[in-house]
Design a protein around this motif. Sequence first.
Motif, PDB file in Angstrom:
ATOM      1  N   ASP A 433       0.750  -1.241   0.156  1.00 14.11           N
ATOM      2  CA  ASP A 433       0.014   0.051   0.039  1.00 14.11           C
ATOM      3  C   ASP A 433       0.787   1.159   0.063  1.00 14.11           C
ATOM      4  N   VAL A 434       2.070   1.208  -0.503  1.00 16.95           N
ATOM      5  CA  VAL A 434       3.074   2.227  -0.385  1.00 16.95           C
ATOM      6  C   VAL A 434       3.440   2.405  -1.868  1.00 16.95           C
ATOM      7  N   ARG A 435       3.457   3.633  -2.466  1.00 22.32           N
ATOM      8  CA  ARG A 435       3.771   3.916  -3.826  1.00 22.32           C
ATOM      9  C   ARG A 435       5.576   3.958  -3.993  1.00 22.32           C
ATOM     10  N   MET A 436       6.024   2.860  -4.707  1.00 22.64           N
ATOM     11  CA  MET A 436       7.366   2.803  -4.970  1.00 22.64           C
ATOM     12  C   MET A 436       7.572   3.154  -6.279  1.00 22.64           C
ATOM     13  N   ILE A 437       8.336   2.456  -7.285  1.00 24.12           N
ATOM     14  CA  ILE A 437       8.504   2.719  -8.650  1.00 24.12           C
ATOM     15  C   ILE A 437       7.067   2.571  -9.323  1.00 24.12           C
ATOM     16  N   GLY A 438       6.358   1.261  -8.954  1.00 26.57           N
ATOM     17  CA  GLY A 438       5.298   0.923  -9.639  1.00 26.57           C
ATOM     18  C   GLY A 438       4.124   1.434  -8.739  1.00 26.57           C
ATOM     19  N   PRO A 439       2.778   1.102  -9.156  1.00 30.89           N
ATOM     20  CA  PRO A 439       1.636   1.289  -8.304  1.00 30.89           C
ATOM     21  C   PRO A 439       1.533   0.114  -7.269  1.00 30.89           C
ATOM     22  N   PRO A 440       0.889   0.492  -6.031  1.00 23.83           N
ATOM     23  CA  PRO A 440       0.763  -0.300  -4.978  1.00 23.83           C
ATOM     24  C   PRO A 440       0.064  -1.504  -5.423  1.00 23.83           C
ATOM     25  N   VAL A 441       0.191  -2.792  -4.818  1.00 20.28           N
ATOM     26  CA  VAL A 441      -0.318  -3.809  -4.981  1.00 20.28           C
ATOM     27  C   VAL A 441      -2.060  -3.756  -4.805  1.00 20.28           C
ATOM     28  N   GLN A 442      -2.397  -2.918  -3.746  1.00 20.71           N
ATOM     29  CA  GLN A 442      -3.657  -2.537  -3.724  1.00 20.71           C
ATOM     30  C   GLN A 442      -4.424  -1.889  -4.911  1.00 20.71           C
ATOM     31  N   ALA A 443      -3.670  -1.156  -5.661  1.00 17.77           N
ATOM     32  CA  ALA A 443      -4.482  -0.538  -6.825  1.00 17.77           C
ATOM     33  C   ALA A 443      -4.337  -1.562  -7.992  1.00 17.77           C
ATOM     34  N   ILE A 444      -3.363  -2.522  -7.937  1.00 15.34           N
ATOM     35  CA  ILE A 444      -3.465  -3.773  -9.000  1.00 15.34           C
ATOM     36  C   ILE A 444      -4.585  -4.772  -8.627  1.00 15.34           C
ATOM     37  N   GLN A 445      -4.867  -4.714  -7.420  1.00 18.07           N
ATOM     38  CA  GLN A 445      -5.797  -5.734  -7.187  1.00 18.07           C
ATOM     39  C   GLN A 445      -7.225  -5.228  -7.592  1.00 18.07           C
ATOM     40  N   ALA A 446      -7.454  -3.740  -7.356  1.00 16.50           N
ATOM     41  CA  ALA A 446      -8.516  -3.117  -7.764  1.00 16.50           C
ATOM     42  C   ALA A 446      -9.002  -3.297  -9.415  1.00 16.50           C
ATOM     43  N   MET A 447      -7.738  -3.166  -9.990  1.00 14.78           N
ATOM     44  CA  MET A 447      -7.939  -3.063 -11.601  1.00 14.78           C
ATOM     45  C   MET A 447      -8.110  -4.385 -12.090  1.00 14.78           C
ATOM     46  N   TYR A 448      -7.573  -5.288 -11.422  1.00 11.98           N
ATOM     47  CA  TYR A 448      -7.567  -6.945 -11.789  1.00 11.98           C
ATOM     48  C   TYR A 448      -8.440  -7.879 -11.126  1.00 11.98           C
ATOM     49  N   LYS A 449      -9.192  -7.244 -10.374  1.00 10.37           N
ATOM     50  CA  LYS A 449     -10.025  -8.182  -9.452  1.00 10.37           C
ATOM     51  C   LYS A 449     -10.688  -9.404 -10.419  1.00 10.37           C
ATOM     52  N   ASP A 450     -10.247 -10.593  -9.676  1.00 12.29           N
ATOM     53  CA  ASP A 450     -10.929 -12.049 -10.343  1.00 12.29           C
ATOM     54  C   ASP A 450     -10.586 -12.084 -11.563  1.00 12.29           C
ATOM     55  N   ASN A 451      -9.529 -11.379 -12.284  1.00 10.33           N
ATOM     56  CA  ASN A 451      -8.828 -11.647 -13.474  1.00 10.33           C
ATOM     57  C   ASN A 451      -7.362 -11.897 -13.587  1.00 10.33           C
ATOM     58  N   PRO A 452      -7.088 -12.822 -12.938  1.00  8.41           N
ATOM     59  CA  PRO A 452      -5.385 -13.199 -12.782  1.00  8.41           C
ATOM     60  C   PRO A 452      -4.770 -13.259 -14.317  1.00  8.41           C
ATOM     61  N   GLN A 453      -5.433 -14.010 -15.264  1.00  3.40           N
ATOM     62  CA  GLN A 453      -5.229 -13.946 -16.564  1.00  3.40           C
ATOM     63  C   GLN A 453      -4.853 -12.956 -17.231  1.00  3.40           C
ATOM     64  N   GLY A 454      -5.731 -11.944 -17.049  1.00  4.17           N
ATOM     65  CA  GLY A 454      -5.438 -10.643 -17.478  1.00  4.17           C
ATOM     66  C   GLY A 454      -4.182  -9.856 -16.961  1.00  4.17           C
ATOM     67  N   LEU A 455      -3.973 -10.152 -15.508  1.00  9.02           N
ATOM     68  CA  LEU A 455      -2.805  -9.499 -15.019  1.00  9.02           C
ATOM     69  C   LEU A 455      -1.561 -10.204 -15.621  1.00  9.02           C
ATOM     70  N   ALA A 456      -1.608 -11.714 -15.610  1.00  7.76           N
ATOM     71  CA  ALA A 456      -0.624 -12.359 -16.314  1.00  7.76           C
ATOM     72  C   ALA A 456      -0.162 -11.820 -17.709  1.00  7.76           C
ATOM     73  N   ASP A 457      -1.245 -11.585 -18.537  1.00  5.79           N
ATOM     74  CA  ASP A 457      -0.913 -11.304 -19.759  1.00  5.79           C
ATOM     75  C   ASP A 457      -0.302  -9.578 -19.760  1.00  5.79           C
ATOM     76  N   TYR A 458      -0.665  -9.011 -18.945  1.00  2.00           N
ATOM     77  CA  TYR A 458      -0.016  -7.503 -18.961  1.00  2.00           C
ATOM     78  C   TYR A 458       1.302  -7.734 -18.407  1.00  2.00           C
ATOM     79  N   ILE A 459       1.633  -8.625 -17.360  1.00  2.00           N
ATOM     80  CA  ILE A 459       3.086  -8.834 -16.886  1.00  2.00           C
ATOM     81  C   ILE A 459       3.902  -9.174 -17.991  1.00  2.00           C
ATOM     82  N   ALA A 460       3.597 -10.060 -19.084  1.00  2.00           N
ATOM     83  CA  ALA A 460       4.182 -10.365 -20.295  1.00  2.00           C
ATOM     84  C   ALA A 460       4.326  -9.389 -21.223  1.00  2.00           C
TER      85      ALA A 460
END
Length: 497
Positions: A433-460
């Motif tokens: 929940d702290v901003r480093m170079i990239g967005p916090p995990v909390q923000a990523i969770q909100a963006m990709y809720k119930d969509n792990p494959q979408g996040l995996a595709d973004y990681i690639a």
Amino acid sequence: MKKAIIWIIVSALVFAIGVYFGKVKFSASGPAAPPPTFFEGGDGTMAVDLSEKNVIEVKDGQSIQEAVGKANPGDLIRVYPGTYHECVYIDKDNITLQGVIQKGNWPTLDGSKDGEKVLNDAILYSGSNMLIENFKIVQYKGNGIMGQAGNNFLIRNNWIIESGVYGIFPEFGKNGLIEHNILSGIADAAIYVGMCDNIDVKYNEVYESVAGIEIENCRHALVEGNYTHDNTGGILAFITPGLPIKTCFDVIIRNNFVVNNNHENFGKPGAIISLLPKGTGIIVMAADDVVIENNIITGNGNTGIAITDLSFGSQLSKDTAVEPNPDRVVILDNVMYGNGENPVADIKAAMATQMDTKGPDILAYGGGVGSCIRNRDMYRTWGLENYASCELASTANVKSYLLAEPVAPRELETDEKGKMAYYGVCSGCHAYDVRMIGPPVQAIQAMYKDNPQGLADYIANPVRRREDYPEMPPQNYLTEETRLAVAEFMLNFEKKK
């Protein structure tokens, strides 16, 4: 106008006096500091026998990555002078990557094309028992050399210039030596040791970067004999909240030259590092059992040594699993002069309570117990009223924090793959929940809720979506299975209470 100036000065003095007397009245008196108990390390060397290795040679015009693909554990990859435009990823144990310097010509990894930085990372390794030496690395966007959960590493004699966010960045590794490297022009920390154990950082020169050397959430670290100059801050021992490892302790900072660290902070706005005030030689934030000894600390415009709790930045004090105070900090004899000529406003106001216009040699702010200082009258100080006189005189008996024997490579169980990938790869840029170079995990969770494959595709294949964050480098070298595992881990990751 004159009235306004007088009003500002009076307000600053009232604030400073309030801070000073509040601190004196309400801060707890810590007990006298006991002599610290140090980890017993090895002899400070990491033996590498190159005589029996199978040698794979790479010459100008050939590919280092292809050589890595052909190599077996135990092989030596020898790279000759030339310019290599590539990212090198090493996912094998026991590989030596050795540059050959001939008549002053280095093997150079260059991340640019037509004058623009186009490649992200020069060298990434996830294997253990790794040696990387004798490379010149220039113009990358991400990292110069990054370790991802590899143990037993030796990174030496490299020259890393204007290469992204971190110059040398081992993360979540154990038993490593970083020595005789030169780094400059790094937008975050030139040498960033994150969530590691048993690390020596010796005899490096770091300059014109935001942070020179940063020891973050690490245990048993020796920072010795380095020359950190003309950065925003020289040497940092930090706890960053929101990371999986919650402690930082047993750090010795000794025999370093910490000089003129007055560079403008050019860290990404909003990132933690952007809070670092210019002109600070050494900063200890919430780390425990830190010894600062026999350094030459001079010409740092804000203060020579700053010791603070996590109230340093308002957005830092959110992780209740982190103990926020710097405890048992030991300040032994150091040579300090010419510091504090241009302090920031808060420190200027604080020093006004002591009728001084300059920043202090040593400043302590916030909580913490059990700290001490030796020969305090040698320095101009602020906030050290609760510091006892040190019983310890020297750390000379600690030669190194390297282990006497190598540790085993990390063995990953299938169900831990996502967790280890987050610890070793992602957490360097994404805290909970702290901003480093990239967005916090909390923000990523909100963006990709119930969509792990979408996040995996973004990681690639990431694309830049927000102007206030830098472009994320693709992590397509991770297997599809690992990308999905880390996506699932991050989306289900909860902050520890």
